[in-house]
Structures are given as structure tokens and as C-alpha cells.
Motif scaffolding. Structure first.
Motif, PDB file in Angstrom:
ATOM      1  N   THR A 120      10.700   6.647   2.213  1.00  0.00           N
ATOM      2  CA  THR A 120      10.154   7.318   2.136  1.00  0.00           C
ATOM      3  C   THR A 120       9.064   8.660   1.530  1.00  0.00           C
ATOM      4  O   THR A 120      10.750   9.519   1.303  1.00  0.00           O
ATOM      5  CB  THR A 120       8.992   7.780   4.123  1.00  0.00           C
ATOM      6  OG1 THR A 120       8.086   8.300   4.248  1.00  0.00           O
ATOM      7  CG2 THR A 120      10.345   9.130   4.828  1.00  0.00           C
ATOM      8  N   ASN A 121       8.216   8.776   1.169  1.00  0.00           N
ATOM      9  CA  ASN A 121       8.101  10.074   0.199  1.00  0.00           C
ATOM     10  C   ASN A 121       7.865  10.916   1.318  1.00  0.00           C
ATOM     11  O   ASN A 121       7.642  12.793   0.932  1.00  0.00           O
ATOM     12  CB  ASN A 121       6.345   9.367  -0.009  1.00  0.00           C
ATOM     13  CG  ASN A 121       5.319   9.337   0.638  1.00  0.00           C
ATOM     14  OD1 ASN A 121       5.300  10.032   1.776  1.00  0.00           O
ATOM     15  ND2 ASN A 121       4.753   8.737   0.139  1.00  0.00           N
ATOM     16  N   GLY A 122       8.003  11.420   2.582  1.00  0.00           N
ATOM     17  CA  GLY A 122       7.730  12.135   3.312  1.00  0.00           C
ATOM     18  C   GLY A 122       6.294  13.027   3.965  1.00  0.00           C
ATOM     19  O   GLY A 122       6.301  13.661   4.955  1.00  0.00           O
ATOM     20  N   VAL A 154      -1.441  11.252  -7.436  1.00  0.00           N
ATOM     21  CA  VAL A 154      -0.735  11.763  -7.123  1.00  0.00           C
ATOM     22  C   VAL A 154       1.172  11.677  -7.569  1.00  0.00           C
ATOM     23  O   VAL A 154       1.458  12.505  -8.158  1.00  0.00           O
ATOM     24  CB  VAL A 154      -0.537  12.072  -5.560  1.00  0.00           C
ATOM     25  CG1 VAL A 154       0.107  13.296  -5.223  1.00  0.00           C
ATOM     26  CG2 VAL A 154      -2.013  12.858  -4.682  1.00  0.00           C
ATOM     27  N   CYS A 155       1.646  10.620  -7.596  1.00  0.00           N
ATOM     28  CA  CYS A 155       2.797  10.134  -7.203  1.00  0.00           C
ATOM     29  C   CYS A 155       2.106   8.928  -8.886  1.00  0.00           C
ATOM     30  O   CYS A 155       1.478   8.024  -8.582  1.00  0.00           O
ATOM     31  CB  CYS A 155       3.340   9.027  -6.563  1.00  0.00           C
ATOM     32  SG  CYS A 155       4.880   8.826  -6.869  1.00  0.00           S
ATOM     33  N   ASN A 156       2.585   9.627  -9.929  1.00  0.00           N
ATOM     34  CA  ASN A 156       2.195   8.606 -11.382  1.00  0.00           C
ATOM     35  C   ASN A 156       4.028   8.368 -11.732  1.00  0.00           C
ATOM     36  O   ASN A 156       3.566   7.601 -12.692  1.00  0.00           O
ATOM     37  CB  ASN A 156       1.636   9.394 -12.048  1.00  0.00           C
ATOM     38  CG  ASN A 156       2.269  10.989 -12.508  1.00  0.00           C
ATOM     39  OD1 ASN A 156       3.293  11.110 -12.857  1.00  0.00           O
ATOM     40  ND2 ASN A 156       1.776  11.554 -12.804  1.00  0.00           N
ATOM     41  N   PHE A 157       4.794   8.129 -11.382  1.00  0.00           N
ATOM     42  CA  PHE A 157       6.390   7.124 -11.894  1.00  0.00           C
ATOM     43  C   PHE A 157       6.830   6.143 -11.772  1.00  0.00           C
ATOM     44  O   PHE A 157       7.640   6.312 -11.841  1.00  0.00           O
ATOM     45  CB  PHE A 157       7.186   8.514 -12.229  1.00  0.00           C
ATOM     46  CG  PHE A 157       7.562   8.468 -11.129  1.00  0.00           C
ATOM     47  CD1 PHE A 157       8.916   8.063  -9.955  1.00  0.00           C
ATOM     48  CD2 PHE A 157       7.405  10.326 -10.604  1.00  0.00           C
ATOM     49  CE1 PHE A 157       9.085   9.002  -9.033  1.00  0.00           C
ATOM     50  CE2 PHE A 157       7.667  10.846  -9.689  1.00  0.00           C
ATOM     51  CZ  PHE A 157       8.959  10.645  -8.194  1.00  0.00           C
ATOM     52  N   CYS A 158       6.120   5.601 -10.508  1.00  0.00           N
ATOM     53  CA  CYS A 158       6.080   4.576  -9.458  1.00  0.00           C
ATOM     54  C   CYS A 158       6.790   3.742 -10.680  1.00  0.00           C
ATOM     55  O   CYS A 158       6.364   3.144 -11.304  1.00  0.00           O
ATOM     56  CB  CYS A 158       4.841   4.343  -8.666  1.00  0.00           C
ATOM     57  SG  CYS A 158       5.858   3.367  -7.741  1.00  0.00           S
ATOM     58  N   ASP A 159       7.889   2.455 -10.121  1.00  0.00           N
ATOM     59  CA  ASP A 159       8.621   1.365  -9.939  1.00  0.00           C
ATOM     60  C   ASP A 159       8.572  -0.011 -10.294  1.00  0.00           C
ATOM     61  O   ASP A 159       9.096  -0.761 -10.097  1.00  0.00           O
ATOM     62  CB  ASP A 159      10.398   1.875 -10.395  1.00  0.00           C
ATOM     63  CG  ASP A 159      11.066   2.031  -9.426  1.00  0.00           C
ATOM     64  OD1 ASP A 159       9.959   2.754  -7.980  1.00  0.00           O
ATOM     65  OD2 ASP A 159      12.186   2.472  -9.299  1.00  0.00           O
ATOM     66  N   LYS A 165       0.811  -1.071  -0.177  1.00  0.00           N
ATOM     67  CA  LYS A 165       0.397  -0.036   0.126  1.00  0.00           C
ATOM     68  C   LYS A 165       0.253   0.659  -0.072  1.00  0.00           C
ATOM     69  O   LYS A 165       1.849   1.790   0.698  1.00  0.00           O
ATOM     70  CB  LYS A 165      -1.129   0.246   1.467  1.00  0.00           C
ATOM     71  CG  LYS A 165      -2.098  -0.808   1.670  1.00  0.00           C
ATOM     72  CD  LYS A 165      -3.233  -0.402   2.017  1.00  0.00           C
ATOM     73  CE  LYS A 165      -4.733  -1.236   1.865  1.00  0.00           C
ATOM     74  NZ  LYS A 165      -4.571  -2.145   3.211  1.00  0.00           N
ATOM     75  N   CYS A 166       0.796   2.128  -0.795  1.00  0.00           N
ATOM     76  CA  CYS A 166       1.082   3.151  -0.401  1.00  0.00           C
ATOM     77  C   CYS A 166      -0.058   4.830  -0.555  1.00  0.00           C
ATOM     78  O   CYS A 166      -1.760   4.068  -0.852  1.00  0.00           O
ATOM     79  CB  CYS A 166       1.166   3.779  -1.937  1.00  0.00           C
ATOM     80  SG  CYS A 166       2.689   5.480  -1.889  1.00  0.00           S
ATOM     81  N   ASN A 167       0.339   6.038  -0.150  1.00  0.00           N
ATOM     82  CA  ASN A 167      -0.878   7.003  -0.189  1.00  0.00           C
ATOM     83  C   ASN A 167      -0.943   7.847  -1.204  1.00  0.00           C
ATOM     84  O   ASN A 167      -1.801   8.696  -0.993  1.00  0.00           O
ATOM     85  CB  ASN A 167      -0.875   7.261   1.746  1.00  0.00           C
ATOM     86  CG  ASN A 167       0.803   8.430   1.138  1.00  0.00           C
ATOM     87  OD1 ASN A 167       1.767   7.919   0.906  1.00  0.00           O
ATOM     88  ND2 ASN A 167       0.976   9.715   1.719  1.00  0.00           N
TER      89      ASN A 167
HETATM   90  S1  SF4 Z   1       7.551   6.095  -5.567  1.00  0.00           S
HETATM   91 FE1  SF4 Z   1       6.293   5.640  -3.567  1.00  0.00          FE
HETATM   92  S2  SF4 Z   1       5.356   7.038  -2.806  1.00  0.00           S
HETATM   93 FE2  SF4 Z   1       5.336   6.744  -5.347  1.00  0.00          FE
HETATM   94  S3  SF4 Z   1       3.576   5.312  -5.387  1.00  0.00           S
HETATM   95 FE3  SF4 Z   1       5.165   4.576  -5.682  1.00  0.00          FE
HETATM   96  S4  SF4 Z   1       5.598   3.658  -3.561  1.00  0.00           S
HETATM   97 FE4  SF4 Z   1       4.082   4.842  -4.033  1.00  0.00          FE
END
Ligand code: SF4
Ligand SMILES: C[S@@+](CC[C@H](N)C(=O)[O-])C[C@H]1O[C@@H](n2cnc3c(N)ncnc32)[C@H](O)[C@@H]1O
Ligand SMILES: Nc1nc2[nH]cc(C(=O)O)c2c(=O)[nH]1
Ligand SMILES: [Mg+2]
Length: 218
Positions: free
Chosen positions: A116-118, A44-49, A29-31
Motif C-alpha cells: 500500500t501507499n499508506g 500525486v504519484c507520477n512514477f508508477c510502473d 484503481k488508485c487514489n
Molecule cells: S505506485 Fe501505487 S500509489 Fe503510485 S500510482 Fe502506482 S498504484 Fe498508485
């Protein structure tokens, strides 16, 4: 209950601890994204690998107590000299990592690192805190060991994050999530050039590369 996507022993590939052996504990899970490809563009974050959905990865699962998860992580550490190190990542680890789990990890001998994304407050007791800000998500953590900005993010110029106190400021070239790991791609190459140029012009920033992808390890 702690939900873990996967856990594995590897070398930390990024930042000031790069090259150090560590057990990675990837929390589910991620927020900032629900992890579904169909919702990536609107996240909100759209480049996650990273795949952080569910508990079905290697050594993943649900753990009823801090002690149970600490024992599971300890079983992945080799029987050899060297300070045991665990990196809590995800997904967003601060949705689940709490003081009882940090204490349980310390009790079995681990130093505890966090990626963390902080955007969420950090519990007490973390030994190495890496904050990686995302353009559209306000950072609430004011102090960390390293700030590692994925670059470029058009709406997140590096200068904006110098107000977060850190021992080290890193730029990490954005990799294209569409291209499988371990394969260089044109986008990554041009982002690496841009990050290099930024560090040359702004020497308080250092370049970090995702060494594990270069090596072809996890
Ligand atoms: S990079 Fe981090 S904040 Fe962004 S979607 Fe992936 S896990 Fe969530
Ligand atoms: C998958 S995230 C998990 C931890 C946390 N949610 C975070 O974003 O920091 C782990 C690290 O990978 C970085 N990352 C994610 N996608 C990336 C990409 N496409 N290219 C380079 N780094 C990326 C993140 O910024 C973060 O530093
Ligand atoms: N080797 C390795 N190093 C890493 N550093 C940060 C990672 C992450 O996904 O949080 C990561 C990862 O997934 N693998
Ligand atoms: Mg990763």
C-alpha cells in the motif's frame, strides 16, 4: 463488488518476503493517479510502473462477494505443500480490501500480504503489511511490517519515514516507467547506485531490487 485488474501466481519480487511464492491480486484503481498517461505528470504519484486500469488483465474481473474472490485466488494456488500466500496490490488495494475479504482469504487458508501507499487506514487481520510512501501523500498508517521507499524521490528523504514503525526499512531504486519491464536502463542503474550509497551510509536501511524484473517474470 471487488474490481480486480489481474491475478497471477509468481514469486514476490520485493522486500523481506522476496523469493516467496504468492498469488498476486492486483486491484483496479488508485487514489494517487487515475492511470491515464496523459494525466501522469499532474498526478500525486507520477512514477508508477503498473497498469491498474479496468478489469481486463489475466484472471481479472468483478467479484460480487468476498467468497467469490477468495475462491478465484485459491484456484491459482498450486496443489503442493507450502503455506498459501496472497499479495493484495494494485492500484491501491486499501480502496477495496476490507475485513470480510481478509476473513474469506484466511478461511481458504491464505496468509494475506498487502502493498500500500499508506495513505488509507488498513483493515484488521493483515498478516504482512508493506507501506511504500509517496512524496506528496501523507502517510496515515503508523505501524507496518516493512516500509519500502522508492528512491530517490527528491521531496521524500528516507529520514522522514523513520517515524512510521516498521520491522524493516527498505530502499527500492526507482525504475523508469517509460522503459518496458525486464530491460535495464540507465536511469535505473544510477538510481540503484544512489540507493546503494544511501544504505552504505545509513545501515538501518536495506536495499531491495525488483527481482521479478531481473528474472523476467511477472
Ligand atoms: S505506485 Fe501505487 S500509489 Fe503510485 S500510482 Fe502506482 S498504484 Fe498508485
Ligand atoms: C504499483 S504499487 C501498488 C501498491 C500501492 N499503490 C503502492 O504504491 O505501494 C506496488 C509497488 O511498486 C512500487 N513502484 C511503483 N512504481 C515504481 C517504479 N517506477 N520503480 C520502483 N518501484 C515502483 C510502489 O512503490 C509499490 O511499492
Ligand atoms: N513478482 C512481483 N513482485 C511484486 N512485488 C510487488 C509488486 C507490485 O506490483 O505490487 C510485484 C509484482 O508486480 N510482481
Ligand atoms: Mg509491480
Amino acid at each position: 463488488m471487488y474490481r480486480v485488474k489481474e491475478a497471477f501466481y509468481t514469486l514476490q519480487g520485493e522486500g523481506a518476503q522476496a523469493g516467496r511464492a504468492a498469488v498476486f491480486c492486483r486491484f483496479s484503481k488508485c487514489n494517487l493517479w487515475n492511470g491515464r498517461e496523459k494525466d501522469r505528470a499532474s498526478a500525486v504519484c507520477n512514477f508508477c510502473d503498473t497498469d491498474f486500469v479496468g478489469t481486463d488483465g489475466q484472471n481479472g474481473g468483478c467479484f460480487d462477494s468476498p467468497q467469490a474472490l477468495a475462491a478465484h485466488i485459491l484456484a491459482l494456488w498450486p496443489d503442493a505443500p507450502g503455506a498459501p500466500y496472497v499479495v493484495c496490490t494494485g492500484g491501491e488495494p486499501l480502496l477495496q480490501l476490507d475485513e470480510p475479504l481478509i476473513q474469506a482469504l484466511h478461511e481458504v487458508g491464505f496468509e494475506v500480504g498487502v502493498e500500500t501507499n499508506g495513505t488509507l487506514p488498513a483493515p484488521e487481520g493483515i498478516d504482512w503489511l508493506c507501506v511504500s510512501p509517496k512524496a506528496d501523500a501523507p502517510v496515515v498508517i503508523t505501524d507496518c511490517d516493512e516500509l519500502k521507499l522508492v528512491y530517490p524521490q527528491p521531496l521524500a528523504p528516507p529520514e522522514r519515514f523513520l517515524s512510521v514503525r516498521a520491522k524493516h526499512y527498505f530502499l527500492s531504486p526507482m525504475a523508469s516507467p517509460a522503459v518496458p519491464d525486464h530491460e535495464p536502463d540507465a536511469i535505473k542503474q544510477s538510481n540503484t547506485r544512489k540507493a546503494t550509497d544511501y544504505c552504505l551510509a545509513h545501515p538501518q536501511w536495506r536495499l531491495t531490487l525488483q527481482m521479478h524484473k531481473i528474472l523476467g517474470i511477472d
